[in-house]
Design a protein around this motif. Structure first.
Motif, mmCIF file in Angstrom:
data_model
loop_
_atom_site.group_PDB
_atom_site.id
_atom_site.type_symbol
_atom_site.label_atom_id
_atom_site.label_comp_id
_atom_site.label_asym_id
_atom_site.label_seq_id
_atom_site.Cartn_x
_atom_site.Cartn_y
_atom_site.Cartn_z
ATOM 1 N N ALA A 34 0.854 -1.181 0.000
ATOM 2 C CA ALA A 34 0.000 0.000 0.000
ATOM 3 C C ALA A 34 0.894 1.236 0.000
ATOM 4 C CB ALA A 34 -0.893 -0.011 1.230
ATOM 5 N N TYR A 35 0.506 2.218 -0.798
ATOM 6 C CA TYR A 35 1.270 3.462 -0.809
ATOM 7 C C TYR A 35 0.360 4.618 -1.200
ATOM 8 C CZ TYR A 35 1.379 2.925 -5.877
ATOM 9 O OH TYR A 35 1.025 2.783 -7.193
ATOM 10 N N ILE A 36 0.789 5.817 -0.852
ATOM 11 C CA ILE A 36 0.057 7.030 -1.184
ATOM 12 C C ILE A 36 0.711 7.617 -2.427
ATOM 13 C CG2 ILE A 36 -0.552 9.341 -0.403
ATOM 14 C CD1 ILE A 36 -0.518 8.152 2.463
ATOM 15 N N PRO A 37 -0.070 7.872 -3.478
ATOM 16 C CA PRO A 37 0.509 8.390 -4.719
ATOM 17 C C PRO A 37 1.268 9.692 -4.492
ATOM 18 C CG PRO A 37 -1.829 7.895 -4.987
ATOM 19 C CD PRO A 37 -1.508 7.736 -3.539
ATOM 20 N N GLU A 38 2.414 9.824 -5.159
ATOM 21 C CA GLU A 38 3.241 11.025 -5.016
ATOM 22 C C GLU A 38 2.523 12.265 -5.514
ATOM 23 O OE1 GLU A 38 7.268 10.865 -6.403
ATOM 24 O OE2 GLU A 38 7.495 8.805 -5.703
ATOM 25 N N ASN A 39 1.673 12.110 -6.545
ATOM 26 C CA ASN A 39 1.000 13.293 -7.073
ATOM 27 C C ASN A 39 0.060 13.915 -6.037
ATOM 28 O OD1 ASN A 39 -0.880 11.191 -7.227
ATOM 29 N ND2 ASN A 39 -1.822 12.003 -9.094
ATOM 30 N N LYS A 40 -0.547 13.119 -5.163
ATOM 31 C CA LYS A 40 -1.412 13.651 -4.105
ATOM 32 C C LYS A 40 -0.587 14.500 -3.138
ATOM 33 C CE LYS A 40 -5.145 13.080 -1.170
ATOM 34 N NZ LYS A 40 -6.507 13.294 -1.499
ATOM 35 N N GLN A 41 0.578 13.994 -2.764
ATOM 36 C CA GLN A 41 1.459 14.753 -1.866
ATOM 37 C C GLN A 41 1.939 16.032 -2.552
ATOM 38 O OE1 GLN A 41 4.728 12.568 -0.220
ATOM 39 N NE2 GLN A 41 5.609 14.367 0.746
ATOM 40 N N PHE A 42 2.285 15.943 -3.832
ATOM 41 C CA PHE A 42 2.751 17.108 -4.586
ATOM 42 C C PHE A 42 1.662 18.174 -4.658
ATOM 43 C CE2 PHE A 42 3.150 19.370 -8.645
ATOM 44 C CZ PHE A 42 4.383 19.981 -8.449
ATOM 45 N N VAL A 43 0.432 17.756 -4.955
ATOM 46 C CA VAL A 43 -0.685 18.694 -5.049
ATOM 47 C C VAL A 43 -0.918 19.365 -3.699
ATOM 48 C CG1 VAL A 43 -3.192 18.864 -5.389
ATOM 49 C CG2 VAL A 43 -1.793 17.559 -7.006
ATOM 50 N N MET A 44 -0.917 18.587 -2.630
ATOM 51 C CA MET A 44 -1.145 19.166 -1.305
ATOM 52 C C MET A 44 -0.030 20.141 -0.924
ATOM 53 S SD MET A 44 -4.070 18.191 -0.465
ATOM 54 C CE MET A 44 -4.067 19.134 1.010
ATOM 55 N N GLN A 45 1.199 19.803 -1.276
ATOM 56 C CA GLN A 45 2.311 20.704 -0.971
ATOM 57 C C GLN A 45 2.150 22.034 -1.705
ATOM 58 O OE1 GLN A 45 4.682 19.985 1.395
ATOM 59 N NE2 GLN A 45 5.123 22.143 1.157
ATOM 60 N N ARG A 46 1.733 21.978 -2.963
ATOM 61 C CA ARG A 46 1.511 23.209 -3.742
ATOM 62 C C ARG A 46 0.395 24.058 -3.137
ATOM 63 N NH1 ARG A 46 4.194 24.393 -8.722
ATOM 64 N NH2 ARG A 46 2.558 25.932 -8.620
ATOM 65 N N VAL A 47 -0.687 23.408 -2.732
ATOM 66 C CA VAL A 47 -1.815 24.110 -2.116
ATOM 67 C C VAL A 47 -1.359 24.798 -0.831
ATOM 68 C CG1 VAL A 47 -4.007 23.703 -0.901
ATOM 69 C CG2 VAL A 47 -3.624 22.687 -3.152
ATOM 70 N N LEU A 48 -0.584 24.110 -0.029
ATOM 71 C CA LEU A 48 -0.087 24.698 1.217
ATOM 72 C C LEU A 48 0.855 25.863 0.951
ATOM 73 C CD1 LEU A 48 0.535 21.510 3.385
ATOM 74 C CD2 LEU A 48 -1.288 23.199 3.657
ATOM 75 N N GLU A 49 1.731 25.729 -0.039
ATOM 76 C CA GLU A 49 2.654 26.813 -0.380
ATOM 77 C C GLU A 49 1.891 28.073 -0.798
ATOM 78 O OE1 GLU A 49 5.234 25.191 -3.376
ATOM 79 O OE2 GLU A 49 6.269 23.892 -1.942
#
Length: 160
Positions: free
Chosen positions: A52-67
């Motif tokens: 099981a893993y969390i897709p990198e694109n989800k983390q990337f999108v969330m990081q951009r939103v936070l920035e």
């Protein structure tokens, strides 16, 4: 009053309303704001080949939103930081608030029907069961016209 504000933020329209209200408060209170995105691992995981893993694109999108959120607070003259956590949103928000000594938690209100709220739960409501500090559940203002006649107008009509 509120020198440390924790904003639970996911970039949704409800989250953006919470951000707008947190920005107003932070500016007036000269507060530090910590933006927190929580990725619910149960909803975000992909399972492949018994892993099981969390897709990198989800983390990337969330990081951009936070920035983007941090930049907005900085433009308003506030000190802001951000963080992504993984787990159950209500639990992670409460834990983060305790760790940072937050004086206020700000979350958005997702308009759901009763059945959906019962099935999915409510992060804001869950936080209210164990609040480490004050909680603001930001609700979008109603933009529709009211069908209620103001009292003064009703009195004026009776006199005429």
């Amino acid at each position: 009053m509120y020198k440390k504000i924790l904003l639970a933020f996911d970039g949704s329209p409800d989250g953006r309303e919470a951000m707008a209200q947190a920005e107003t408060l932070a500016s007036r209170c000269d507060a530090t704001v910590h933006l927190l995105a929580v990725v619910d691992a149960a909803e975000s995981m992909l399972i492949g080949e018994a892993m099981a893993y969390i897709p990198e694109n989800k983390q990337f999108v969330m990081q951009r939103v936070l920035e983007e959120g941090v930049k907005r607070f900085q433009r308003a003259g506030c000190v802001a930081t951000s963080e992504i956590r993984y787990g159950r949103p209500a639990e992670e928000i409460v834990l983060c608030a305790r760790e940072m000594g937050a004086r206020l938690i700000v979350v958005g209100h997702r308009d759901q029907g009763a059945l959906s709220r019962w099935l999915n739960g409510s992060v804001g409501e869950s936080i209210l069961h164990q609040p480490p500090c004050s909680v603001l559940i930001a609700i979008k203002p109603q933009r529709s016209a009211s069908s209620v006649t103001p009292i003064q107008q009703a009195k004026a009509r009776r006199k005429a």
